[in-house]
Design an enzyme around this catalytic site. Structure first.
Site, PDB file in Angstrom:
ATOM      1  N   ASP A  13      -1.829   5.323  -7.301  1.00 41.89           N
ATOM      2  CA  ASP A  13      -2.315   6.689  -7.178  1.00 41.89           C
ATOM      3  C   ASP A  13      -1.207   7.676  -6.960  1.00 41.89           C
ATOM      4  OD1 ASP A  13      -5.081   5.734  -7.139  1.00 41.89           O
ATOM      5  OD2 ASP A  13      -4.631   5.080  -4.962  1.00 41.89           O
ATOM      6  N   LYS A  16       0.461   9.200 -12.069  1.00 43.72           N
ATOM      7  CA  LYS A  16       0.996   9.071 -13.044  1.00 43.72           C
ATOM      8  C   LYS A  16       0.424   9.616 -14.383  1.00 43.72           C
ATOM      9  CE  LYS A  16       0.068   4.563 -12.262  1.00 43.72           C
ATOM     10  NZ  LYS A  16      -0.050   4.851 -10.740  1.00 43.72           N
ATOM     11  N   ALA A  39      -8.121   1.462 -12.733  1.00 48.39           N
ATOM     12  CA  ALA A  39      -7.105   2.779 -12.466  1.00 48.39           C
ATOM     13  C   ALA A  39      -8.021   3.963 -12.590  1.00 48.39           C
ATOM     14  CB  ALA A  39      -6.303   2.682 -13.713  1.00 48.39           C
ATOM     15  N   GLY A  40      -7.550   5.191 -12.212  1.00 45.57           N
ATOM     16  CA  GLY A  40      -8.117   6.270 -12.063  1.00 45.57           C
ATOM     17  C   GLY A  40      -7.098   7.362 -12.343  1.00 45.57           C
ATOM     18  N   HIS A  41      -6.914   7.817 -13.533  1.00 50.79           N
ATOM     19  CA  HIS A  41      -5.840   8.882 -13.568  1.00 50.79           C
ATOM     20  C   HIS A  41      -6.388  10.302 -13.838  1.00 50.79           C
ATOM     21  CE1 HIS A  41      -3.126   5.477 -15.299  1.00 50.79           C
ATOM     22  NE2 HIS A  41      -3.152   5.392 -14.067  1.00 50.79           N
ATOM     23  N   THR A  42      -6.230  11.244 -12.753  1.00 50.30           N
ATOM     24  CA  THR A  42      -6.732  12.403 -12.806  1.00 50.30           C
ATOM     25  C   THR A  42      -5.811  13.490 -13.228  1.00 50.30           C
ATOM     26  OG1 THR A  42      -7.633  11.900 -10.564  1.00 50.30           O
ATOM     27  CG2 THR A  42      -7.482  14.263 -11.010  1.00 50.30           C
ATOM     28  N   GLN A 224      -1.931   1.575 -11.779  1.00 48.84           N
ATOM     29  CA  GLN A 224      -1.666   0.818 -10.514  1.00 48.84           C
ATOM     30  C   GLN A 224      -0.003   1.102 -10.195  1.00 48.84           C
ATOM     31  OE1 GLN A 224      -3.649  -1.553 -12.604  1.00 48.84           O
ATOM     32  NE2 GLN A 224      -5.170  -0.302 -11.899  1.00 48.84           N
ATOM     33  N   ARG A 303     -12.956   5.828  -2.276  1.00 50.61           N
ATOM     34  CA  ARG A 303     -12.638   5.274  -1.224  1.00 50.61           C
ATOM     35  C   ARG A 303     -11.541   6.192  -0.389  1.00 50.61           C
ATOM     36  NH1 ARG A 303     -11.407  -0.787  -1.849  1.00 50.61           N
ATOM     37  NH2 ARG A 303     -10.204   0.157  -3.735  1.00 50.61           N
ATOM     38  N   LYS A 331       3.298  15.382  -5.152  1.00 50.90           N
ATOM     39  CA  LYS A 331       2.778  15.784  -3.766  1.00 50.90           C
ATOM     40  C   LYS A 331       3.442  16.323  -3.000  1.00 50.90           C
ATOM     41  CE  LYS A 331      -1.809  14.147  -4.042  1.00 50.90           C
ATOM     42  NZ  LYS A 331      -3.089  13.366  -3.460  1.00 50.90           N
ATOM     43  N   GLY A 414       1.581  20.410  -6.652  1.00 54.14           N
ATOM     44  CA  GLY A 414       0.132  20.501  -7.079  1.00 54.14           C
ATOM     45  C   GLY A 414      -0.499  19.809  -8.085  1.00 54.14           C
TER      46      GLY A 414
HETATM   47  P1  IMP Z   1      -8.634  -4.820  -8.294  1.00 54.48           P
HETATM   48  O1  IMP Z   1      -7.416  -4.572  -9.078  1.00 54.48           O
HETATM   49  O2  IMP Z   1      -9.612  -3.773  -8.745  1.00 54.48           O
HETATM   50  O3  IMP Z   1      -9.009  -6.218  -8.114  1.00 54.48           O
HETATM   51  O4  IMP Z   1      -8.138  -4.258  -6.948  1.00 54.48           O
HETATM   52  C1  IMP Z   1      -7.012  -5.098  -6.385  1.00 54.48           C
HETATM   53  C2  IMP Z   1      -6.264  -4.159  -5.315  1.00 54.48           C
HETATM   54  O5  IMP Z   1      -5.494  -3.278  -5.970  1.00 54.48           O
HETATM   55  C3  IMP Z   1      -7.129  -3.398  -4.389  1.00 54.48           C
HETATM   56  O6  IMP Z   1      -6.460  -3.093  -3.123  1.00 54.48           O
HETATM   57  C4  IMP Z   1      -7.252  -2.074  -4.978  1.00 54.48           C
HETATM   58  O7  IMP Z   1      -7.596  -1.157  -4.141  1.00 54.48           O
HETATM   59  C5  IMP Z   1      -5.854  -1.875  -5.605  1.00 54.48           C
HETATM   60  N1  IMP Z   1      -5.719  -1.193  -6.867  1.00 54.48           N
HETATM   61  C6  IMP Z   1      -6.428  -1.455  -8.150  1.00 54.48           C
HETATM   62  N2  IMP Z   1      -6.098  -0.603  -8.812  1.00 54.48           N
HETATM   63  C7  IMP Z   1      -5.799   0.595  -8.134  1.00 54.48           C
HETATM   64  C8  IMP Z   1      -5.354   2.099  -8.610  1.00 54.48           C
HETATM   65  O8  IMP Z   1      -5.389   2.325  -9.930  1.00 54.48           O
HETATM   66  N3  IMP Z   1      -4.971   2.718  -7.887  1.00 54.48           N
HETATM   67  C9  IMP Z   1      -4.515   2.351  -6.338  1.00 54.48           C
HETATM   68  N4  IMP Z   1      -5.216   1.100  -6.040  1.00 54.48           N
HETATM   69  C10 IMP Z   1      -5.505   0.132  -6.913  1.00 54.48           C
END
Ligand code: IMP
Length: 423
Positions: A13, A16, A39-42, A224, A303, A331, A414
């Site tokens: 987070d 990237k 992953a979530g890339h905004t 990640q 979350r 940030k 920003g």
């Molecule tokens: P998983 O990869 O979904 O199994 O999650 C394993 C751990 O990595 C957990 O603590 C997740 O919250 C964290 N995690 C997985 N992907 C991301 C991400 O893209 N950003 C932040 N934390 C992540």
């Protein structure tokens, strides 16, 4: 021509997606090399917010080719939604989104296994995004997985059925209540496969090495962060792939001597989502302010993220493991308004002061020791040149550069593409 890497140096987070989007105009190809829809890339531009999970962040540019590499795991259901979102915004992708035949597929039952595994762990749960990442990589290394290339075979459904049947038996083992409707899940999966099959499947290692030979510029995009790396992260509270520089070699088929710059992205403070140790975590109003001002909620799961001061011990560790050549600080605007800003420069490790990341960083072993800096009051969000940055922020950045030995080349102020200051 070398391949540049862009990696997160903390617990994910870091921002990237935004930086890949900003840098894409310099590159011909953007390639994702590990992870999946966890992953979530905004990305924010032209007043629109886009969240990508599997698709590389270069997709919004006209020319760049986007490759989903062999190291990535793809959930066809989520992938279909991502593509439909691009359709909705009339973003063309058919000719510029290429999928590695060797990328593994996340089956619906992988998601169920993830949920069952987490539920069975109780308090020791990892805090997984429950996207099926762990079980899919387990099937990959266990040599049972299904790959994108399998979809070109007539018997892919037989493979799918055999693996699903095995997973259903495994679910019983966990002895926890996981509700599911397999028929519905399969319908969704097959619709996802149909959409995936509209894209080009390629031998991505060949494609990328040919591109290197033709002097194309490639940016490898990590997901990640380094502290979630399966080997070097805070195990077992990690993800199931190599998020560090070496992961780009195995996740794309690129040799180490082809790597050029390694861009390391970090937040001016630290966040973590999910369980696991976090030495500089704050439980006071400073942490709450970071969470509020920084909108620290996960792009994939929504979350709340845990927040804390910058941890230079962990940052230096990530820089070392990755061979970072340039830093990008994200940030920075969130820290405006704090009277004092702290940075962890030393760990008190069982009574001894140490300056490296030890095997065990649980709170019973590690207490952070901080250096303090004067804060700044100025709002940074409309600044666009490095000479506008407040002096106290410059002092903060110079300290990080001196401690790490790596220049901070971008300061992000920003979420918008435009809020990016080059140094
Ligand atoms: P998983 O990869 O979904 O199994 O999650 C394993 C751990 O990595 C957990 O603590 C997740 O919250 C964290 N995690 C997985 N992907 C991301 C991400 O893209 N950003 C932040 N934390 C992540």
């Amino acid at each position: 021509m070398a391949v540049d890497l862009l990696l997160g140096l903390q617990w994910g987070d870091e921002g990237k997606g935004k930086i890949v989007d900003v840098l894409t105009k310099e590159y011909d190809i953007i390639a994702r090399f590990q992870g999946g829809p966890n992953a979530g890339h905004t990305l924010i531009f032209d007043g629109n917010k886009h969240v990508l999970h599997t698709i590389p962040s270069g997709i919004f540019h006209d020319k760049a080719i986007n490759v989903v590499g062999n190291g990535v795991v793809i959930d066809p259901v989520i992938f279909k939604k991502e593509l439909e979102n691009l359709d909705k915004h009339k973003i063309p992708y058919t000719n510029k989104l290429l999928i590695s035949r060797k990328a593994h597929l996340i089956l619906p039952t992988h998601r169920l296994l993830d949920a069952a595994s987490e539920a069975s762990k109780g308090k020791a749960k990892i805090g997984s995004t429950l996207k099926g990442i762990g079980p899919t990589y387990m099937d990959k290394t266990g040599r049972n997985g299904m790959r994108v290339g399998d979809l070109e075979l007539d018997n892919w459904k037989e493979k799918y059925d055999a693996l699903t049947e095995k997973h259903i038996k495994m679910l019983d083992f966990f002895n926890v209540d996981v509700q599911y409707n397999l028929k519905e899940l399969e319908e969704e999966f097959c619709a996802g496969i149909d959409k995936l099959k509209t894209l080009q499947f390629i031998d991505s290692e060949e494609f990328l090495n040919q591109a290197i030979n033709s002097k194309k510029k490639i940016l490898a995009e990590g997901a990640q962060g380094s502290l979630l790396d399966i080997d070097f992260g805070t195990y077992p509270f990690v993800t199931s792939s190599n998020t560090t520089a070496a992961g780009a070699c195995t996740g794309l088929g690129i040799a180490p001597n082809k790597i050029g710059d390694v861009f390391g992205i970090f937040k001016a403070y630290t966040t973590r989502v999910g369980s696991g140790p976090f030495p500089t975590e704050l439980f006071d109003k400073n942490g709450a302010t970071m969470a509020k001002v920084g909108h620290e909620f996960g792009a994939t799961t929504g979350r709340a993220r845990r927040c804390g001061w910058l941890d230079l011990i962990a940052l230096k560790y990530a820089i070392q493991v990755n061979g970072v050549t340039q830093l990008m600080m994200m940030k920075s605007d969130v820290l405006s308004g704090f009277d004092t800003i702290k940075v962890c420069t030393v760990y008190n490790y069982n009574g001894e002061e140490i300056a490296h990341l030890p095997y065990n960083i649980e709170p019973e072993n590690v207490t952070p020791v901080y250096s303090e800096f004067k804060g700044w009051k100025e709002d940074l969000t409309s600044m666009n040149s490095s000479n506008q940055l407040p002096e106290n922020l410059e002092i903060y950045i110079s300290f990080i550069e001196k401690e790490t030995g790596v220049p901070v080349k971008i300061v992000s102020v920003g979420p918008d593409r435009k809020q990016t200051i080059l140094r």
